[in-house]
Design a protein around this motif. Structure first.
Motif, PDB file in Angstrom:
ATOM      1  N   THR A  31      73.070  42.534  28.517  1.00 12.28           N
ATOM      2  CA  THR A  31      72.579  42.455  29.891  1.00 12.28           C
ATOM      3  C   THR A  31      71.965  41.089  30.168  1.00 12.28           C
ATOM      4  OG1 THR A  31      72.158  44.833  29.884  1.00 12.28           O
ATOM      5  CG2 THR A  31      71.048  43.525  31.567  1.00 12.28           C
TER       6      THR A  31
ATOM      7  N   TRP B 221      72.602  38.339  28.536  1.00  8.77           N
ATOM      8  CA  TRP B 221      73.686  37.358  28.465  1.00  8.77           C
ATOM      9  C   TRP B 221      74.467  37.328  29.775  1.00  8.77           C
ATOM     10  CZ3 TRP B 221      79.108  38.643  27.746  1.00  8.77           C
ATOM     11  CH2 TRP B 221      79.914  37.514  27.643  1.00  8.77           C
ATOM     12  N   LYS B 222      74.807  38.493  30.312  1.00  5.46           N
ATOM     13  CA  LYS B 222      75.530  38.557  31.594  1.00  5.46           C
ATOM     14  C   LYS B 222      74.675  37.989  32.731  1.00  5.46           C
ATOM     15  CE  LYS B 222      79.482  40.639  30.854  1.00  5.46           C
ATOM     16  NZ  LYS B 222      80.744  40.032  31.230  1.00  5.46           N
TER      17      LYS B 222
ATOM     18  N   THR C  65      74.630  34.211  32.342  1.00  6.24           N
ATOM     19  CA  THR C  65      75.923  33.641  32.706  1.00  6.24           C
ATOM     20  C   THR C  65      76.128  33.660  34.212  1.00  6.24           C
ATOM     21  OG1 THR C  65      76.822  34.412  30.607  1.00  6.24           O
ATOM     22  CG2 THR C  65      78.402  33.825  32.301  1.00  6.24           C
TER      23      THR C  65
END
Length: 137
Positions: A25, A27-28, A31
């Motif tokens: 979560t 990381w997303k 990003t």
């Protein structure tokens, strides 16, 4: 000798799955907004604090008037501004030329007086607006 035949491996797997879900979560989230992982984690963690405080205000505000959502919304807006501070630092680091020492140059939106001035302005104008537009009847 231990003769305990209970299988508690599901606890470790559950903890690992939760940690992995939180990591994915973050990381997303990082990003999506173009942050590095540490900035994304800091912003996401602060947003979690904001959501918890807002939920507690919503849940317990009827029982305890000072934390009622109608009384606390300027503080919640100031907390939202606080959540963005790591992002402001990240964006300022992106704008700074690479040949400057990070301690020598600071972008105005990442300075302490802009951050704390924003908090003071949000709180001041929020409570001023609340006072001006409240119904006294």
């Amino acid at each position: 000798m231990n003769n305990d035949n209970t299988d508690n491996s599901w606890i470790l797997l559950t903890i690992a799955a939760i940690v992995a879900a939180v990591a994915v979560t973050i990381w997303k989230f990082s990003t999506f907004f173009g942050f590095d992982m540490s900035t994304g984690g800091a912003v996401f963690g602060r947003l979690v604090v904001l959501v918890v405080v807002a939920w507690m205000s919503w849940k317990f505000g009827d029982d305890f008037d000072p934390v009622r959502l109608g009384n606390l919304w300027p503080v919640l807006l100031a907390l939202l501004w606080w959540c963005l501070w790591p992002a402001l630092d990240f964006w300022a680091a992106q704008e700074r030329p690479s040949f400057f020492n990070p301690d020598d140059v600071s972008i105005w939106w990442a300075t302490w007086y802009t951050k704390w001035g924003g908090v003071a302005a949000i709180l001041g104008f929020g409570y001023l607006g609340k006072k001006l537009f409240q119904n006294d009847y």
